[in-house]
Write an enzyme that holds these catalytic residues in place. Sequence first.
Site, PDB file in Angstrom:
ATOM      1  CG  ASN A 207      -1.969   0.986   1.374  1.00  0.00           C
ATOM      2  OD1 ASN A 207      -1.660   2.260   1.148  1.00  0.00           O
ATOM      3  ND2 ASN A 207      -2.878   1.318   1.047  1.00  0.00           N
TER       4      ASN A 207
ATOM      5  CB  THR B 111      -5.609   1.509  -3.569  1.00  0.00           C
ATOM      6  OG1 THR B 111      -6.193   2.878  -2.989  1.00  0.00           O
ATOM      7  CG2 THR B 111      -6.860   0.967  -3.978  1.00  0.00           C
ATOM      8  CD  GLU B 112      -5.708   4.228   1.297  1.00  0.00           C
ATOM      9  OE1 GLU B 112      -5.020   3.224   1.115  1.00  0.00           O
ATOM     10  OE2 GLU B 112      -5.323   4.677   2.528  1.00  0.00           O
ATOM     11  CG  ASN B 113      -9.931   3.877  -3.273  1.00  0.00           C
ATOM     12  OD1 ASN B 113      -9.034   3.372  -3.170  1.00  0.00           O
ATOM     13  ND2 ASN B 113     -10.137   4.378  -4.154  1.00  0.00           N
TER      14      ASN B 113
ATOM     15  CB  SER C  79     -10.646  -1.957   1.518  1.00  0.00           C
ATOM     16  OG  SER C  79      -9.026  -1.901   1.457  1.00  0.00           O
TER      17      SER C  79
END
Lengths: 226, 226, 236, 236
Positions: free
Chosen positions: B30, B53-55, B95
Amino acid sequence: MTNSSPAVGLTRDEMAQRAALDIPDGSYVNLGIGIPELVAAYVPEGTEVIYHTENGLLGMGPSPQPGLGDPELINAGKRQVTALDGAAFFHHADSFAMIRGGHIDLCVLGALQVSESGDLANWSTGAPDAIPAVGGAMDLVAGVRSIRVITQHTTRSGEPKLVKSCSYPLTGPAVVGRIYTDLAVIDVTSDGFQLVELAAGVDLAYVQERTGADLKPIAIHPHGGD
Amino acid sequence: MTNSSPAVGLTRDEMAQRAALDIPDGSYVNLGIGIPELVAAYVPEGTEVIYHTENGLLGMGPSPQPGLGDPELINAGKRQVTALDGAAFFHHADSFAMIRGGHIDLCVLGALQVSESGDLANWSTGAPDAIPAVGGAMDLVAGVRSIRVITQHTTRSGEPKLVKSCSYPLTGPAVVGRIYTDLAVIDVTSDGFQLVELAAGVDLAYVQERTGADLKPIAIHPHGGD
Amino acid sequence: MIDKTHPDAASAVADVFDGATVLIGGFGEAGSPVELIHALIDQGAKDLTVVNNNTGSGEVGLAALIKAGRVAKMVCSYPRTANSTVFPELYRSGKIELELVPQGTLAERIRAGGAGIPAFYTPTSVGTPLEVGKEKRSFGDRDYVLEYGLTGDFALIKAKTADRLGNLVYNKTARNFSPVMAMAAATTIVQAGALVTPGGLDPEAVVTPGIFVDSVVLVPDPEHESVLVERGVSYP
Amino acid sequence: MIDKTHPDAASAVADVFDGATVLIGGFGEAGSPVELIHALIDQGAKDLTVVNNNTGSGEVGLAALIKAGRVAKMVCSYPRTANSTVFPELYRSGKIELELVPQGTLAERIRAGGAGIPAFYTPTSVGTPLEVGKEKRSFGDRDYVLEYGLTGDFALIKAKTADRLGNLVYNKTARNFSPVMAMAAATTIVQAGALVTPGGLDPEAVVTPGIFVDSVVLVPDPEHESVLVERGVSYP
């Protein structure tokens, strides 16, 4: 008391059919193993009910045509089923999020005992040599808004299954709303068991005799839901 | 101390390139917003790294060709990206299950300050009129196995960003493993800051002068990972 | 027959009441239900608590709802972004409340709310100013904070495709918070870019099963927030 | 290049050690990784703690592993099913331990384990014998019990299709516990009915992203437990 297969009372299919009458159009419903599984076949024409099975399917349909089943498309009773148009598969944590999160409208379960305060015992007789097995029953009664029970009114040996207080280990306390038996439809109220409807050929005294707690006679709104 | 844009030291891209060298083949990574975003472009040929990607995307690729982007395919910095073959989309709870559950191998973040015990401050200067905004930074440092930082060695006004103790609010305590600055590569060890590598044209004294805590000189294994 | 579709956004949001907690999907503009938010502005509900990762940008969508003075409190992880001026101004002048929640904790709290989990422990925020006021506890050799499930009266979310039963699929990273918000709201209202008949979505690929959805409105060509902001649009 | 595929089940399960906790996917036979379990029997690891909803049937798959004496403890919700005789006999003779967990609590504990949540509160089992020994607490007007995240050293699961990165999709209700088990195990080993190149699975429809998967073995025509039981097969 003895119970020599009385000629009176509803058959398993008739009990399922009676329970089906009370399922509102558009409900999300989970049906337990046994007699409750029969309910789906009796939901009236024009009523659209979506069946949830806790092993990961919403939109469960009837058994497959012979030879067309998939051993990996089963219900919670591990019997082959089908998936209707508009179905969705999901994993177990999501499935029980539906249950625990209050998203399932109603659940129809079997019972060993129901108490007059709505306690349900349906997972263990507490026999010392029994293999304890709980499955999803405790999650269902803890999470589903309306819990209904279908059960024979008495055990095979004639003991009442509707009791003052359960002697078997509980599945959940104060969870049952309505009970469909071969002899009657009974609501669990803050006053205890409330008779809603009698099967043909039986009267209050007959049912009371086979019930382990007081039964309030039919009131003004016999067909009210729970 | 003053800092008049020294000719020495790495550029933003060179810092990203240096950090990229340390990313093991097959890692799930990340990248934070800012300089860390540049790292992906410098991962050596033959090294396959999967970007999270945390989204809600694993298998994030570079920016789209002009005119081919989708405003609904973005990274955590809200910039348009692409999805590589083998990518997967998922929701935010899944996520952050990847992040919190320890499934992401390493994370490269920006920093306001890093302390000699590895405390990271990168979300707030604590200024009274600032709008507090934390995003996913606290989740990343709490969950990702290896946290690395890319940052200018000092602030624009020349204050050290590597300090004995952070004066800004923490993102997480004792989380940073390695720091890439324009002047050096530095590990956080149980003995504090350990110099690993110097940029061309600077020496220990030069870097020490711009560092707010003791810097251990280069040891026997200068290229060891964290 | 179950039919969750509504003829327009106005009828879909008609029941939102003053003081309601409204979960609004989207991460930045991706997944932001712009048309539903605009319908909510027209509808007039006020004193809302809004849960969203951000606070919108420009003067459209969520930022417009805030600018219209309808939002008493924002619950979010990152209330400042590019082109975000509405919230910061109101916040600095004390006209709007903020509950700042780390992004992963926000997502997990919403999922917990939808899954009947009243509270859970997480390592996120331990040792930071955001642990203040939270109950702490150790498990093994690590400290955790107690966080509470978060539910909403309504969720407004955006899907790519829906059917009349409310089954949903999303577009790429527009998925973000929407599936958990659909779980956590008493009433979930969806704007969908397309409608198909039941069976038109692969049951293996449905992301949000219809059980979590109450109302669906077809919005075939939704506006992109960034395009509106670039054009200088201010809603209404 | 990342390539998580293994040439055969034997090499995939080679590292399972004595005393390991092994999460095994499947609800009844749906999703049961029969070939991986048989490879584990051949491999010989013992004193295992096995987590599965059930305890297998006949003398194949999970039931065969138990019969072979490799399982010291079962963690499950429903250890008796049709054609299930192996576990009951060992249990009654005190040769195997049982931790009985309500099905939804089991699923949530495994998800929590995979999601970095050490513990959470749930209403399930309150007021029943299964609340005994559990910490209780009220939130609002309701009682809950504290349950702990559950992780495994290994997970053995069955997928319909995989790619070399470990992305997975499942077949119908064979999905059940497998996605959360893949999250909760240090090492997740998958038998897949088909392998495709990356890009061969729709990124919107991937159920288990490859980050949760370590090893993939192609088993193109997996045995169905019920068919083996009907044929009277006993493994090995």
